[in-house]
Design a protein around this motif. Structure first.
Motif, PDB file in Angstrom:
ATOM      1  N   ASN A 315     -46.341  56.924   1.536  1.00  0.00           N
ATOM      2  CA  ASN A 315     -46.415  55.786   2.455  1.00  0.00           C
ATOM      3  C   ASN A 315     -46.237  54.496   1.654  1.00  0.00           C
ATOM      4  OD1 ASN A 315     -46.927  53.907   4.429  1.00  0.00           O
ATOM      5  ND2 ASN A 315     -49.091  54.429   4.687  1.00  0.00           N
ATOM      6  N   GLY A 317     -44.812  51.949   2.689  1.00  0.00           N
ATOM      7  CA  GLY A 317     -44.976  50.832   3.604  1.00  0.00           C
ATOM      8  C   GLY A 317     -46.331  50.164   3.469  1.00  0.00           C
ATOM      9  N   TYR A 318     -47.299  50.875   2.905  1.00  0.00           N
ATOM     10  CA  TYR A 318     -48.636  50.313   2.672  1.00  0.00           C
ATOM     11  C   TYR A 318     -48.549  49.055   1.819  1.00  0.00           C
ATOM     12  CZ  TYR A 318     -53.466  50.100   0.949  1.00  0.00           C
ATOM     13  OH  TYR A 318     -54.737  49.686   0.624  1.00  0.00           O
ATOM     14  N   GLY A 320     -45.935  47.017   1.848  1.00  0.00           N
ATOM     15  CA  GLY A 320     -45.043  46.064   2.475  1.00  0.00           C
ATOM     16  C   GLY A 320     -43.573  46.368   2.331  1.00  0.00           C
ATOM     17  N   THR A 321     -43.238  47.547   1.791  1.00  0.00           N
ATOM     18  CA  THR A 321     -41.837  47.915   1.592  1.00  0.00           C
ATOM     19  C   THR A 321     -41.263  48.555   2.852  1.00  0.00           C
ATOM     20  OG1 THR A 321     -42.252  48.308  -0.755  1.00  0.00           O
ATOM     21  CG2 THR A 321     -40.269  49.290   0.174  1.00  0.00           C
ATOM     22  N   ASN A 322     -40.037  48.152   3.212  1.00  0.00           N
ATOM     23  CA  ASN A 322     -39.387  48.735   4.387  1.00  0.00           C
ATOM     24  C   ASN A 322     -38.692  50.055   4.064  1.00  0.00           C
ATOM     25  OD1 ASN A 322     -40.089  46.797   6.302  1.00  0.00           O
ATOM     26  ND2 ASN A 322     -38.421  45.452   5.717  1.00  0.00           N
ATOM     27  N   ARG A 340     -42.891  50.165   6.000  1.00  0.00           N
ATOM     28  CA  ARG A 340     -43.825  49.281   6.700  1.00  0.00           C
ATOM     29  C   ARG A 340     -43.610  49.340   8.210  1.00  0.00           C
ATOM     30  NH1 ARG A 340     -43.219  42.963   5.561  1.00  0.00           N
ATOM     31  NH2 ARG A 340     -41.152  43.490   6.406  1.00  0.00           N
ATOM     32  N   GLU A 342     -43.553  47.451  11.583  1.00  0.00           N
ATOM     33  CA  GLU A 342     -43.420  46.059  12.021  1.00  0.00           C
ATOM     34  C   GLU A 342     -42.913  46.011  13.458  1.00  0.00           C
ATOM     35  OE1 GLU A 342     -40.704  44.287   9.294  1.00  0.00           O
ATOM     36  OE2 GLU A 342     -38.981  45.454   9.984  1.00  0.00           O
ATOM     37  N   SER A 358     -40.750  51.739  12.256  1.00  0.00           N
ATOM     38  CA  SER A 358     -40.835  51.954  10.813  1.00  0.00           C
ATOM     39  C   SER A 358     -39.589  52.680  10.335  1.00  0.00           C
ATOM     40  CB  SER A 358     -42.086  52.788  10.488  1.00  0.00           C
ATOM     41  OG  SER A 358     -42.129  53.128   9.127  1.00  0.00           O
TER      42      SER A 358
END
Length: 388
Positions: A315, A317-318, A320-322, A340, A342, A358
């Motif tokens: 994960n 995205g934790y 902040g990476t897309n 992430r 959004e 995501s």
């Protein structure tokens, strides 16, 4: 009585060195077989070391903070002759010096430090001494000042800092800074190099509407892995090539009937990938995972709990990476990453709505599967998550 060396254990075939985090037993203590005598750390895990012997600890050869090669003595025990004979016959330990405890202590105290990289130092310490050109005098002065006989990792970092600082400036301009590599980071580097030079990587991506999962999380307060696992498990079982490995001799694709789930977890010690064994069978997945996650954060993982993964979830995205282009942990065939979450405008039926979405990326071994196989897995996963 016979003196036997207690040696640094090897908790795994690839382990070459361990670090003594804390001695629990002390010199003079009587210990039994199975008693926990110290906490040790390798590049894979932190674990409690149980003594294979019964006897009295006479000397601690290595101390807290020391990095010690596998098989090197870390303590001397005094053991009854009959027990010692049995231990040695079973290949446990090594026979210690035929001298009294007083002689051992006096000999150690009188031995001067003569070499700039003595063999008693760990391979890591010797490498840093050579790499940073530390002189005999620097080491001797430091050891004398701190009343030590050998250097620990913390000592070497203090010693090389002046060398680094002196090389940081030239005409007032910062050039670089060398950061000593920890055993964990060094092992990660070796594994990543092996993975990218062995596995032909390919990647595929889908965008998933996570709105239902986000709503469930608000209601239940469960973490995302627990909520996503039913869909992920079903997708893996429907597309077994993602839960596989490629074998060369003879060329074979081996698919696994079990899912040993590796999950990337960030800790203050670095990135660890704890492995939830037989994850597909766990009726109480949440309890098992939360327990393993806590052990990871407490640096209490056993070697078994960080090895044997057949599929990895990350994960990223934790942070902040897309989108993340991942390296597959060798020798697995795939690694799945979640970006992430959004809010975006999203087509729902014939209209447009704001949804939580995501980006999901699958890194896969192109020897094991083609792009269509990877895409079918991702489409199944997308469908299952959006219908959750």
């Amino acid at each position: 009585m016979t003196q036997i060396y207690l040696t640094m254990p090897q908790p795994g075939e690839t382990i070459t060195e361990g670090k003594i985090i804390r001695w629990i037993a002390k010199e003079g203590d009587m210990i039994k077989e199975g008693d926990i005598v110290s906490e040790l750390e390798t590049e894979k895990a932190l674990f409690e070391f149980e003594s294979p012997f019964e006897g009295r600890i006479t000397t601690l050869i290595h101390h807290n903070g020391d990095n010690v090669p596998v098989g090197e003595p870390i303590a001397v025990l005094e053991v009854e002759d009959s027990k010692a004979k049995n231990y040695l016959m079973m290949g446990l330990g090594q026979k210690g010096p035929e001298v009294s405890q007083t002689t051992i202590i006096e000999t150690k105290k009188e031995t001067p430090v003569k070499n700039k990289a003595p063999l008693s130092h760990s391979p890591y310490i010797r490498k840093m001494i050579t790499q940073h050109n530390l002189s005999d005098k620097q080491i001797e002065d430091y050891l004398e000042q701190h009343q030590k006989e050998k250097l620990t990792k913390e000592d070497i970092e203090k010693l090389i800092k002046p060398n680094l600082d002196s090389g940081l400036r030239r005409n007032g301009t910062d050039l670089y800074q060398d950061i000593p590599v920890s055993p964990i980071r060094e092992r990660i580097a070796q594994n990543m190099l092996k993975a990218v030079t062995t596995i032909p990587h390919a990647h595929t991506n889908v965008t998933i509407d996570m709105t239902k999962i986000v709503e469930k999380r608000k209601q239940t307060k469960q973490n995302y892995l627990v909520l996503l696992w039913p869909a992920l498990k079903a997708a893996i079982q429907k597309h077994p090539l993602v839960n596989a490995t490629y074998k060369n001799d003879p060329p074979t694709i081996r698919t696994f009937n079990k899912i040993h789930l590796g999950v990337s977890v960030d800790t203050d010690k670095g990135l660890f990938v704890p492995v939830l064994k037989d994850a597909h069978l766990e009726k109480d997945f949440e309890t098992k995972w939360n327990s393993l996650l806590q052990k990871t954060k407490d640096n209490k993982l056993s070697v078994d709990e960080v090895t044997g993964a057949t599929f990895t979830f990350n994960n990223f995205g934790y942070f902040g990476t897309n989108v993340g282009v991942q390296i597959i942990p060798y020798p697995q065939a795939a690694s799945l990453g979640m970006g992430r979450i959004e809010k975006r405008p999203w087509i729902v039926g014939e209209g447009i709505a704001i949804r939580s979405v995501s980006e999901w990326t699958l890194a896969f071994d192109h020897r094991v599967m083609d792009g269509r196989d990877a895409a079918r897995f991702m489409e199944t996963l997308k469908e299952l998550i959006e219908q959750a």
